[in-house]
Write an enzyme that holds these catalytic residues in place. Sequence first.
Site, PDB file in Angstrom:
ATOM      1  N   TYR A  50      -5.406  -0.635   9.367  1.00  0.00           N
ATOM      2  CA  TYR A  50      -5.971  -0.271   8.073  1.00  0.00           C
ATOM      3  C   TYR A  50      -6.741   1.031   8.219  1.00  0.00           C
ATOM      4  O   TYR A  50      -7.170   1.420   9.319  1.00  0.00           O
ATOM      5  CB  TYR A  50      -6.839  -1.407   7.526  1.00  0.00           C
ATOM      6  N   HIS A  55      -4.186   6.315  -1.336  1.00  0.00           N
ATOM      7  CA  HIS A  55      -4.750   6.316   0.020  1.00  0.00           C
ATOM      8  C   HIS A  55      -3.678   6.576   1.076  1.00  0.00           C
ATOM      9  O   HIS A  55      -3.997   6.921   2.206  1.00  0.00           O
ATOM     10  CB  HIS A  55      -5.431   4.975   0.283  1.00  0.00           C
ATOM     11  N   ASN A 104      -9.694   2.072   7.638  1.00  0.00           N
ATOM     12  CA  ASN A 104     -11.023   2.075   8.261  1.00  0.00           C
ATOM     13  C   ASN A 104     -10.977   1.745   9.749  1.00  0.00           C
ATOM     14  O   ASN A 104     -12.017   1.705  10.393  1.00  0.00           O
ATOM     15  CB  ASN A 104     -11.973   1.132   7.517  1.00  0.00           C
ATOM     16  N   ASP A 113      -5.977  11.704   1.963  1.00  0.00           N
ATOM     17  CA  ASP A 113      -6.308  11.843   0.548  1.00  0.00           C
ATOM     18  C   ASP A 113      -7.750  12.333   0.406  1.00  0.00           C
ATOM     19  O   ASP A 113      -8.581  12.099   1.287  1.00  0.00           O
ATOM     20  CB  ASP A 113      -6.148  10.494  -0.163  1.00  0.00           C
ATOM     21  N   TYR A 134       0.811  -1.223   0.000  1.00  0.00           N
ATOM     22  CA  TYR A 134       0.000   0.000   0.000  1.00  0.00           C
ATOM     23  C   TYR A 134       0.845   1.274   0.000  1.00  0.00           C
ATOM     24  O   TYR A 134       0.316   2.367  -0.180  1.00  0.00           O
ATOM     25  CB  TYR A 134      -0.917   0.040   1.227  1.00  0.00           C
ATOM     26  N   ASN A 140     -13.316   6.521   4.748  1.00  0.00           N
ATOM     27  CA  ASN A 140     -13.390   5.541   5.836  1.00  0.00           C
ATOM     28  C   ASN A 140     -12.471   5.852   7.007  1.00  0.00           C
ATOM     29  O   ASN A 140     -12.803   5.545   8.153  1.00  0.00           O
ATOM     30  CB  ASN A 140     -13.112   4.134   5.300  1.00  0.00           C
TER      31      ASN A 140
END
Length: 191
Positions: free
Chosen positions: A69, A23, A71, A96, A18, A117
């Site tokens: 993560y 994100h 969320n 973002d 990631y 999220n």
Amino acid sequence: MADDVWLVVGLGNPGPSYAKTRHNVGQMVADELAARVGGSWKQHKQAKAEVVEARVSGIRTILAKPRSYMNESGGPVSGLLKFFKVEPATLVVLHDELDIDFGVLRAKFGGGDNGHNGLKSLRKSLGTGDYYRLRFGVGRPPGRQSPADFVLDEFSSAERKDLPFAVDRSADAVESLLTDGLEVTQAKYNS
């Protein structure tokens, strides 16, 4: 403002897969701020996050990257606020933003979650949306690509050329927010 301790949090997802995605641009800005102060990330014992304690433009600041993560960002951020005795009024969240063109910045205080999220998780854990945000525009997905897939993609080759400058400018905006306040920062950086 100068006597307050600030918590500056770069949102993103953990792990190398990631690291270069849209994100994770909040974490890219946090990394730039850490590099500027010569700080190295350390695992925080109580919160699921990495931190750098430093003076950013002379202001006592805790830089943080949740190791959860997106969320689930609220738990680590809430834990850091409690541990360092920081109020949401001196929290800056770097994230973002789909509804702003690539590389465009918007500094603001409070507001809604706009389907993000990470911000939803923060609101749930903190019980408020009243904190500073530095929104980094990533633009809308092309064609029919889902927004969720788009933010988990890496930046385009054209965007990657400008990304270092946009991240650097975002770090400048954070420093301005800490030293000069919101109105000055908005006038200078909200393009």
